[in-house]
Design a protein around this motif. Structure first.
Motif, mmCIF file in Angstrom:
data_model
loop_
_atom_site.group_PDB
_atom_site.id
_atom_site.type_symbol
_atom_site.label_atom_id
_atom_site.label_comp_id
_atom_site.label_asym_id
_atom_site.label_seq_id
_atom_site.Cartn_x
_atom_site.Cartn_y
_atom_site.Cartn_z
ATOM 1 N N PHE A 150 0.840 -1.190 0.000
ATOM 2 C CA PHE A 150 0.000 0.000 0.000
ATOM 3 C C PHE A 150 0.877 1.243 0.000
ATOM 4 O O PHE A 150 1.575 1.517 0.973
ATOM 5 C CB PHE A 150 -0.923 0.013 1.214
ATOM 6 N N TRP A 151 0.811 2.006 -1.082
ATOM 7 C CA TRP A 151 1.577 3.240 -1.229
ATOM 8 C C TRP A 151 0.648 4.351 -1.689
ATOM 9 O O TRP A 151 -0.314 4.110 -2.403
ATOM 10 C CB TRP A 151 2.670 3.070 -2.288
ATOM 11 N N GLY A 152 1.006 5.572 -1.298
ATOM 12 C CA GLY A 152 0.291 6.715 -1.821
ATOM 13 C C GLY A 152 0.875 7.113 -3.160
ATOM 14 O O GLY A 152 1.794 6.482 -3.683
ATOM 15 N N GLN A 153 0.320 8.211 -3.708
ATOM 16 C CA GLN A 153 0.756 8.682 -5.026
ATOM 17 C C GLN A 153 1.972 9.598 -4.933
ATOM 18 O O GLN A 153 2.604 9.904 -5.939
ATOM 19 C CB GLN A 153 -0.393 9.430 -5.725
ATOM 20 N N GLY A 154 2.286 10.019 -3.720
ATOM 21 C CA GLY A 154 3.453 10.858 -3.514
ATOM 22 C C GLY A 154 3.144 12.338 -3.519
ATOM 23 O O GLY A 154 2.147 12.781 -4.098
ATOM 24 N N THR A 155 3.999 13.102 -2.851
ATOM 25 C CA THR A 155 3.901 14.561 -2.850
ATOM 26 C C THR A 155 5.303 15.121 -3.047
ATOM 27 O O THR A 155 6.267 14.670 -2.427
ATOM 28 C CB THR A 155 3.249 15.073 -1.549
ATOM 29 N N GLN A 156 5.416 16.095 -3.936
ATOM 30 C CA GLN A 156 6.716 16.640 -4.309
ATOM 31 C C GLN A 156 7.201 17.649 -3.277
ATOM 32 O O GLN A 156 6.467 18.578 -2.914
ATOM 33 C CB GLN A 156 6.634 17.324 -5.685
#
Length: 113
Positions: A102-108
């Motif tokens: 389970f991973w999120g989409q990420g934030t820069q």
């Protein structure tokens, strides 16, 4: 289904601060250790910090004393307070439920003057 949604990234000058948050849904959040990872351009994803179910924390050496991971089991969130940011902290930051896919989409996060 399980969703992890990161937020809070942005552009900050060296020495500045950001607070990342990860909101979890579709899972029993409290039973998982949670982690933050990051991936810089052209590099492999690397571990940043972990918080256990009980709240015990661990950090990679390069962020110790600058980053703080925390969790709120009532709100199903895990946060990463990042202080004294450096250009080498620039990356996409992801949250992860430990031991799962389970991973999120990420934030820069971009640290630049």
């Amino acid at each position: 289904q399980v969703q992890l949604v990161e937020s809070g990234g942005g552009l900050v000058q060296p020495g500045g601060s950001l607070r990342l948050s990860c909101a979890a849904s579709g899972m029993i959040f409290s039973i998982y250790a949670m982690g933050w990872y990051r991936q810089a351009p052209g590099k492999q994803r690397e571990w940043v910090a972990t918080i256990s179910r009980r709240g015990d924390t661990n950090y990679r050496d390069s962020v110790k004393g600058r980053f703080t991971i925390s969790r709120d089991n009532a709100k199903n969130t895990v946060s990463l307070q990042m202080n004294n940011l450096k250009p080498e902290d620039t990356a996409v930051y992801y949250c992860n439920a430990a031991g799962t896919a389970f991973w999120g989409q990420g934030t820069q996060v971009t640290v630049s003057s």
